[in-house]
Scaffold this motif. Structure first.
Motif, short mmCIF file in Angstrom:
data_model
loop_
_atom_site.label_atom_id
_atom_site.label_comp_id
_atom_site.label_asym_id
_atom_site.label_seq_id
_atom_site.Cartn_x
_atom_site.Cartn_y
_atom_site.Cartn_z
N LEU A 166 27.59 39.47 75.28
CA LEU A 166 28.49 39.59 76.41
C LEU A 166 28.95 38.21 76.83
CD1 LEU A 166 26.15 41.93 78.49
CD2 LEU A 166 27.91 42.64 76.87
N ARG A 194 31.99 41.00 79.87
CA ARG A 194 32.97 41.43 78.90
C ARG A 194 32.35 41.38 77.51
NH1 ARG A 194 38.26 41.73 80.62
NH2 ARG A 194 38.54 41.22 82.82
N ARG A 221 34.39 46.39 69.65
CA ARG A 221 34.00 46.00 71.00
C ARG A 221 34.00 47.18 71.96
NH1 ARG A 221 36.49 39.95 72.11
NH2 ARG A 221 35.63 39.01 70.24
N LEU A 226 33.03 48.05 77.27
CA LEU A 226 33.39 46.95 78.16
C LEU A 226 34.72 46.37 77.72
CD1 LEU A 226 30.02 44.97 78.38
CD2 LEU A 226 31.03 46.37 80.19
N PRO A 227 35.48 45.80 78.62
CA PRO A 227 36.70 45.13 78.19
C PRO A 227 36.36 43.91 77.34
CG PRO A 227 36.25 44.68 80.50
CD PRO A 227 35.27 45.73 80.07
N THR A 229 36.42 40.19 75.82
CA THR A 229 36.69 38.86 76.35
C THR A 229 37.75 38.17 75.50
OG1 THR A 229 35.71 36.71 76.87
CG2 THR A 229 34.89 37.84 74.92
#
Lengths: 327, 114
Positions: A166, A194, A221, A226-227, A229
């Motif tokens: 993350l 992220r 991902r 999660l969005p 990065t």
């Protein structure tokens, strides 16, 4: 114990095995592609179509001339690529049943084995020049880059971990553990986090001190829910071995030997070479000395961010084997 | 992958039967296909072909270091000298630990001297 550090200024020249015609080094139409992968900077020379394959590999990023030394001891790696489509390579790769990337160094010689690629590298530290023979199939571009990075990082003191990671406020947090350990669940307990990498993470000693993390292809991902990065590299802040818990969320710092054992459990292993294993253990010991490693006993319904932040801030004053219950 | 072998420092096991596989004259040596790193007095031993990892405790680490083809009674002598343990218990634990090392493929019986 062999020294884990290689001489700086590696330079690799790459050519295919004789299963396909090898293009002359200065063939008409050959171009140069400069790209960054796994924290390393490569200059590939070859036909434009081959270079395009390399550029399309996930996690490849544009050449960053200002950061060519971000991995300690690394310089630009020069490679020559003739072809990825070796007819025999697929059969060879299937027959070998290679579980992951394997490599071994014998002095100035390295042998690489990946799922879709095999190569022999030889370099002269004195001349800062190397040659390699490569066999790869149509999926060889990604495998080639990963195998090259793995072997070079092994020389430079880094490693590749099976890890979800993350990005949180500009730093990377690695979550290790087998499938089903709760990595995805734990990732959702960190507000503002992220997705950095899902399956594979490069960790390497940074030129400026500390350790850097770089994502590698593998997984998606979205699997972390999660969005993603936008970071392509980040300082590695902590490594957490995730374990499911029904008794509250808590962090438990690892002793140095146990930290190294946990890291080795999650590291791409170099295959069948005891000396390479010794070097990998040395690298992981260096990592565990500089980056905190802890067991994360994770329970549903608990936010991890604030207590993790406090734990990281306080760890300097904690003894290595002292557990700390989170509020 | 992690498989922790604690080494011969567990509770006293009085009355346990003698080891059927090893004896005082058994010579023990590390297998070549292992990798090891001692960190803070604890050995991390990897058996390459089985891809298993073992973390040894202090006494186990010492036994591992001494496993260079010498007899187990010599290893027991060293353990008795270096750790606070009586010879009977040390012998029992060292024999059992030697069996564990043999079972996981980290060590083998040696015919030669140290």
């Amino acid at each position: 114990m062999r020294t884990p550090r290689s001489a700086p200024n590696l330079a690799i020249s790459l050519a295919t095995q004789a299963t396909t015609p090898i293009a002359p080094a200065a063939a008409a139409g050959a171009e140069i592609a400069r790209l960054c992968f796994a924290g390393l900077h490569f200059e590939f020379e070859g036909a434009p179509a081959l270079l395009e394959q390399l550029k399309r590999v996930p996690c490849v990023r544009p050449w960053d001339a200002g950061a060519v030394s971000e991995v300690r001891g690394a310089r630009v790696t020069r490679c020559r690529v003739a072809a990825f489509d070796a007819a025999e390579a697929l059969a060879q790769a299937a027959a070998r049943s290679v579980r992951s990337i394997e490599w071994s160094w014998r002095g100035e010689r390295a042998t690489l084995l990946g799922r879709f690629v095999s190569a022999e590298l030889q370099y002269s530290a004195a001349e800062s020049r190397a040659n390699a023979r490569l066999t790869a199939n149509r999926r060889g571009a990604e495998s080639l880059l990963t195998a090259l990075a793995a072997s070079l990082l092994h020389r430079l003191g880094g490693a590749i971990l099976h890890a979800a990671s993350l990005e949180l406020e500009g730093v990377a947090l690695a979550l290790i553990g087998p499938s089903g350990a709760g990595k995805s669940t734990a990732s959702r307990q960190l507000s503002g986090a992220r997705a950095f990498s899902v399956d594979r993470l490069v960790v390497a000693p940074a030129e400026q001190g500390g350790w850097l993390a770089f994502p590698l292809p593998g997984g998606t991902r979205s699997a972390l829910d999660l969005p993603p990065t936008s970071c392509t590299r980040a300082p590695l802040r902590a490594i957490l071995r995730v374990r499911k818990s029904t008794q509250g969320t808590r962090l438990e710092a690892c002793s140095l030997p146990m930290a190294v054992a946990l890291l080795r459990e999650s590291a791409f292993h170099p295959g069948v070479d005891p000396d390479a294993e010794q070097e990998l253990l040395a690298h992981l010991q260096g990592l565990a000395r500089e980056v905190p490693v802890a067991n994360l006993h994770s329970s549903l319904g608990t936010m991890l961010g604030p207590p993790l932040g406090r734990w990281l801030a306080q760890r300097q004053t904690k003894t290595a084997d002292q557990g700390q219950a989170l509020p | 992958m992690t498989n922790q072998t604690t080494g011969p420092s567990g509770p006293v096991r009085t009355g346990a039967p003698p080891s059927p596989l090893v004896s005082a004259e058994t010579r023990l040596e590390q297998c070549e296909r292992t990798a090891c790193r001692v960190i803070d007095g604890k050995a991390i031993v990897i058996t390459i072909d089985r891809n298993e990892l073992h973390v040894l405790n202090d006494v186990g680490t010492r036994v591992w270091q001494l496993a260079d083809g010498r007899r187990l009674n010599e290893i027991v002598d060293a353990v008795v000298q270096e750790f606070e343990v009586d010879r009977e218990r040390a012998a029992l634990d060292v024999y059992r630990f030697a069996e564990q090392l043999l079972a996981v493929g980290a060590a083998r019986l040696s015919k030669g001297g140290a």
